[in-house]
Design an enzyme around this catalytic site. Structure first.
Site, short mmCIF file in Angstrom:
data_model
loop_
_atom_site.label_atom_id
_atom_site.label_comp_id
_atom_site.label_asym_id
_atom_site.label_seq_id
_atom_site.Cartn_x
_atom_site.Cartn_y
_atom_site.Cartn_z
N HIS A 144 -5.30 -3.11 -2.70
CA HIS A 144 -5.16 -2.13 -3.90
C HIS A 144 -4.86 -2.57 -5.44
O HIS A 144 -4.63 -2.14 -6.36
CB HIS A 144 -3.74 -1.28 -3.46
N LYS B 221 -11.71 1.12 -1.98
CA LYS B 221 -10.63 1.80 -2.90
C LYS B 221 -11.17 1.65 -4.38
O LYS B 221 -12.16 2.63 -4.61
CB LYS B 221 -9.49 0.99 -2.48
N SER C 114 0.92 -1.08 -0.07
CA SER C 114 0.11 -0.08 -0.07
C SER C 114 0.82 1.19 -0.10
O SER C 114 0.55 2.30 -0.48
CB SER C 114 -1.06 0.01 1.20
C1 LIG Z 1 -3.44 -3.17 2.14
C2 LIG Z 1 -4.78 -2.93 2.99
N1 LIG Z 1 -5.37 -3.69 3.70
C3 LIG Z 1 -6.39 -3.38 4.24
C4 LIG Z 1 -6.64 -2.00 4.47
C5 LIG Z 1 -7.85 -1.39 5.30
O1 LIG Z 1 -9.34 -1.41 4.70
P1 LIG Z 1 -10.27 -0.66 5.17
O2 LIG Z 1 -10.00 0.85 4.98
O3 LIG Z 1 -11.49 -1.16 4.34
O4 LIG Z 1 -10.42 -0.84 6.52
C6 LIG Z 1 -5.95 -1.05 3.63
C7 LIG Z 1 -6.25 0.46 3.68
O5 LIG Z 1 -7.25 1.06 4.41
C8 LIG Z 1 -4.86 -1.28 2.87
O6 LIG Z 1 -4.14 -0.44 2.31
#
Ligand SMILES: Cc1ncc(COP(=O)(O)O)c(C=O)c1O
Length: 395
Positions: free
Chosen positions: A204, A236, A176
């Site tokens: 992502h 996203k 990320s």
């Molecule tokens: C790789 C990754 N996994 C999980 C999440 C968490 O997802 P959420 O925003 O839906 O809680 C994020 C960012 O928010 C992320 O970048």
């Protein structure tokens, strides 16, 4: 004894690590209003430009008309509505897996999957640059927790050799904060050799990657045998909210029975599931969004390289510019903002010490002209930024 919060906060400021929340006063999109200022934004994860799409908005409105607003209860009580169920079936079909399970956030999906699969006596092995939710899940699980070198299958193999009990290997699909891809074929091979399971969080990758937006597993042509636990988030590229885990019948039933972050929380508003059903349709069918995005990525990388900016090994819409020092990254971001551009400075502890960066993200909603504006501003700000020795750059 008292909690000395003031000193903690003062130290955070002194280290240039104090975080502030920009106040968004418009919908998501390239052109936003933040704290009263119109800005061209390059920091959203709305990679396909669906967060403010009229058809997705309409689906949300119609969903609210039909299903009301609140989820009302947890899924196991009376919060599992028809739209949630339809979305799970559509996500299972999209990912080519028998079942999918819907969560309210990606953070919860990750905590749920890791803690339901491993516990005391087991092992969880994670890439050291994994998202915080995956690392937190590993720590919370009570399993032996070990972090292997970033994207390094040999480092994973050495740790797997010492693992005990059931072993779960966990990785981001697209990292990320770096934008690079997990070397899934190599990681899968090591996991398979030792009977470990691989869990991929492709928050992502879904949307931008793969011929039909199916993410990193589609990109590499990997199926359920190689990646038995596949996580996607919906906030996203899908442009809505929530997350899912896709996998076998037994995996999903195990999560429903044992995953505390699934069981003990209210379901997401059903209208959000209606909106996601529409955005899933657009994500799959409108291939031009991925094509345009890829062209923007190529243009940005060529232009930034020409400016002498340090990019990372990323083929994705996440295009960080490595700065190093946190104060410098904050100053770079401030100079850009003075010129009407919004690009976030990402600092430790979100990224390792000494690797602060500007996290540029591109979206299919951006135009080529907007990317040119970004490149011009980057060049201008770079020249104004004090060099690392404290002198003005001349170039
Ligand atoms: C790789 C990754 N996994 C999980 C999440 C968490 O997802 P959420 O925003 O839906 O809680 C994020 C960012 O928010 C992320 O970048």
């Amino acid at each position: 004894m008292s909690f000395d919060l003031a000193s903690r906060l003062a130290a955070r400021r002194a280290d240039n690590l104090f975080r502030q929340r920009p106040l968004l006063q418009s919908p998501q999109g390239p052109e936003v209003v933040v704290d009263g200022q119109p800005l061209l934004a390059f920091c959203s994860n709305d990679y396909l430009g669906l967060a403010n799409h009229p058809e997705v908005i309409r689906a949300l409105q119609q969903g609210a008309q039909q299903w009301g607003v609140g989820g009302g209860a947890s899924h196991l009580v009376i919060g599992h509505s028809q739209p949630h169920h339809e979305l799970e079936e559509a996500l299972a079909e999209f990912t080519g897996r028998p079942r999918a399970l819907l969560f309210s956030t990606g953070y919860m999906a990750n905590l749920a999957a890791v803690t339901a699969l491993v516990g005391q006596g087991d092992s969880v092995l994670e890439d050291r640059l994994n998202h915080a939710s995956l690392l937190d899940g590993g720590l919370l699980s009570g399993a032996r927790f070990s972090r292997y070198l970033h994207n390094d299958a040999d480092s994973l193999a050495k740790r797997l050799d010492k693992a005990e009990g059931n072993s779960l290997v966990v990785t981001d699909g697209v990292f990320s904060m770096d934008g690079d891809l997990a070397d899934l074929p190599a990681l899968c091979a090591e996991a398979k050799k030792r009977g470990a399971w691989l869990m991929v969080d492709d928050a992502h990758g879904f949307g931008p990657l793969g011929a039909s937006g199916g993410g990193i597993v589609e990109h590499f042509g990997l199926g359920i045998d190689e990646v038995p636990v596949l996580v996607g988030t919906l906030g996203k590229a899908f442009g809505t909210a929530g997350a899912f885990v896709a996998g076998s019948e037994e995996l999903i039933e195990t999560l429903i029975q044992f995953a505390r972050p699934y069981i003990y929380t209210t379901s997401q508003p059903p209208a959000v599931a209606c909106a996601t059903l529409k955005s899933l349709e657009l994500l799959r069918s409108e291939g031009w969004r991925r094509e345009h995005l890829n062209q923007l990525i190529a243009r940005f990388r060529a232009g930034a390289t020409q400016l002498g900016l340090e990019l990372m090994d990323s083929p994705t819409p996440i295009q960080p510019i490595l700065i190093g020092d946190s104060a410098r990254a904050v100053e770079f971001s401030r100079l850009l903002r003075e010129r009407g551009l919004l690009v976030g400075a990402i600092r430790p502890p979100t990224v390792p010490a000494g690797t602060a960066r500007l996290r540029v993200t591109l979206s299919a909603a951006h135009s080529f002209e907007q990317v040119e504006r970004l490149l011009a501003a980057l060049g201008e700000c770079q020249a104004l930024l004090p060099s690392e020795e404290g002198n003005q750059c001349t170039a």
